[in-house]
Scaffold this active site. Structure first.
Site, PDB file in Angstrom:
ATOM      1  N   ASP A   1       0.817  -1.223   0.000  1.00 20.90           N
ATOM      2  CA  ASP A   1       0.000   0.000   0.000  1.00 20.90           C
ATOM      3  C   ASP A   1       0.846   1.265   0.000  1.00 20.90           C
ATOM      4  O   ASP A   1       0.352   2.347   0.310  1.00 20.90           O
ATOM      5  CB  ASP A   1      -0.963   0.000   1.199  1.00 20.90           C
ATOM      6  CG  ASP A   1      -2.182   0.893   0.961  1.00 20.90           C
ATOM      7  OD1 ASP A   1      -2.582   1.062  -0.200  1.00 20.90           O
ATOM      8  OD2 ASP A   1      -2.727   1.430   1.954  1.00 20.90           O
TER       9      ASP A   1
ATOM     10  N   ASP B   1     -11.632   0.420   5.832  1.00 17.35           N
ATOM     11  CA  ASP B   1     -10.652   0.776   4.802  1.00 17.35           C
ATOM     12  C   ASP B   1      -9.433   1.486   5.393  1.00 17.35           C
ATOM     13  O   ASP B   1      -8.407   1.611   4.726  1.00 17.35           O
ATOM     14  CB  ASP B   1     -11.284   1.708   3.758  1.00 17.35           C
ATOM     15  CG  ASP B   1     -12.324   0.998   2.915  1.00 17.35           C
ATOM     16  OD1 ASP B   1     -12.131  -0.187   2.598  1.00 17.35           O
ATOM     17  OD2 ASP B   1     -13.336   1.644   2.553  1.00 17.35           O
TER      18      ASP B   1
ATOM     19  N   ASP C   1      -4.301  -3.743  -5.406  1.00 20.97           N
ATOM     20  CA  ASP C   1      -3.735  -2.379  -5.523  1.00 20.97           C
ATOM     21  C   ASP C   1      -2.259  -2.350  -5.901  1.00 20.97           C
ATOM     22  O   ASP C   1      -1.710  -1.273  -6.155  1.00 20.97           O
ATOM     23  CB  ASP C   1      -3.925  -1.560  -4.235  1.00 20.97           C
ATOM     24  CG  ASP C   1      -5.380  -1.233  -3.947  1.00 20.97           C
ATOM     25  OD1 ASP C   1      -6.219  -1.382  -4.866  1.00 20.97           O
ATOM     26  OD2 ASP C   1      -5.694  -0.838  -2.822  1.00 20.97           O
TER      27      ASP C   1
END
Length: 341
Positions: free
Chosen positions: A135, A316, A175
């Site tokens: 991330d 999230d 991602d």
């Protein structure tokens, strides 16, 4: 003059123990041969019968999910408990992270999921989420160092191959590709992902790599990032809308655009929280959202199926009142399920 007959030499008898040993060896060889043939036949059957995910594919509702844990605890008000109980019964992808399932424990986790899959006559669906610099330091920051990541994904692959009788769906590093350009780590990530694919792939294991979503990168840009990874030919396709809220119809259009640019690759779409569509550009715990269509609801020649990938009720990140990323958030679970229970 007649010759006298030669005296016969007495025949030597093999020792009884040697005869017995020979028989045993022969039996062992036959049994081993049967075992090898049986193993080859089994492997061939499993290879020929392997089928990719499709509409009506049924995945495990894991009893170790955070929703199931919350349902067992009974903590929260009536709506929150009801939400946890309902979500615990929904087929949802299980997220493998090194924080919860480290190298020395991840095998057991997958073995348990495989046992559940057999009991539920279902497929395993796991998201592998432990990439180095995960991330890019944002809400879900963490992951492993490169050497540990190689060991971890190898262990995951071994465990998945051990469940050779079960269909396996792997969502590899959500991602990771869509973020790679902004993190400045395209080359590094390509290497990590190539190694992970090599470690994880196996019979009846269907790997989907990150494809972003329709409101992130334009299709041509996303296709370029995917091609830069050099692994598309080794996987089933791309996973779209993971942990996001885009409309299913928009993701179908985006999947077809990517497929056209990438030589016909397949896709899988996350519908776990898109029942009310997106909240503009807000992606981090937007309010007013709903769970979407159940896993296995839709598909076509490009989209293998829809799937619940991000578990509803898990935050999230620390935004819009939420706890840390991946933490069970009872209020969000209640809101997301308000029209379903």
């Amino acid at each position: 003059m007649a010759r006298s007959p030669r005296p016969r030499r007495p025949r030597r008898r093999l020792p009884r123990a040697l005869l017995v040993a020979g028989v045993i060896v022969a039996v062992v060889v036959v049994i081993a041969g049967i075992g090898v043939v049986g193993s080859l036949v089994t492997n061939l059957f499993q290879t020929l019968s392997a089928t990719p995910p499709a509409v009506d594919t049924h995945i495990v509702a894991p009893d170790e999910s955070k929703a199931a844990q919350a349902a067992r605890s009974g903590d929260g008000d009536a709506d929150e408990v009801a939400a946890a109980q309902w979500l615990s019964t929904q087929p949802t992808t299980y997220w493998l992270t090194p924080e919860i399932d480290p190298i020395d424990e991840v095998w057991d986790r997958i073995a348990h999921l495989a046992a559940e899959a057999r009991d539920q006559k279902a497929a395993i669906a796991v998201a592998v989420y432990g990439l180095p610099d995960r991330d890019c330091g944002n809400h879900s920051a963490g992951g492993l160092d490169p050497d540990s990541y190689a060991q971890w994904t190898a262990r995951i692959g071994d465990a998945l191959r051990n469940a050779s009788d079960v269909q396996k769906i792997v969502i590899l590093e959500p991602d990771s590709i869509a973020l790679s350009s902004s993190c400045g780590s395209v080359g590094d990530r390509a290497g990590y992902l190539r190694e992970a694919v090599e470690n994880i792939r196996g019979t009846n294991t269907w790997i989907y790599i990150d494809g972003g979503h329709s409101a992130w990168h334009p299709a041509a840009e996303m296709a370029g990032l995917i091609q830069a990874m050099g692994i598309l030919s080794e996987v089933r396709g791309v996973a779209l809308n993971v942990s996001n809220y885009q409309d299913t119809a928009a993701e179908f259009t985006y999947a077809h655009a990517l497929s056209d640019l990438l030589g016909g690759t397949h896709a899988i779409i996350d519908t776990s929280r898109n029942g009310a569509g997106p909240a503009g550009s807000e992606w981090c715990n937007p309010s007013g959202r709903l769970v979407g269509s159940p896993s296995g609801s839709y598909g076509d020649g490009v989209i293998d199926t829809t799937l619940w990938i991000k578990p509803p009720g898990e935050s999230d990140g620390e935004c819009n009142g939420g706890p840390t990323a991946g933490t069970w958030w009872p209020a969000a679970a209640a809101e997301l399920t308000r029209e379903q229970r």
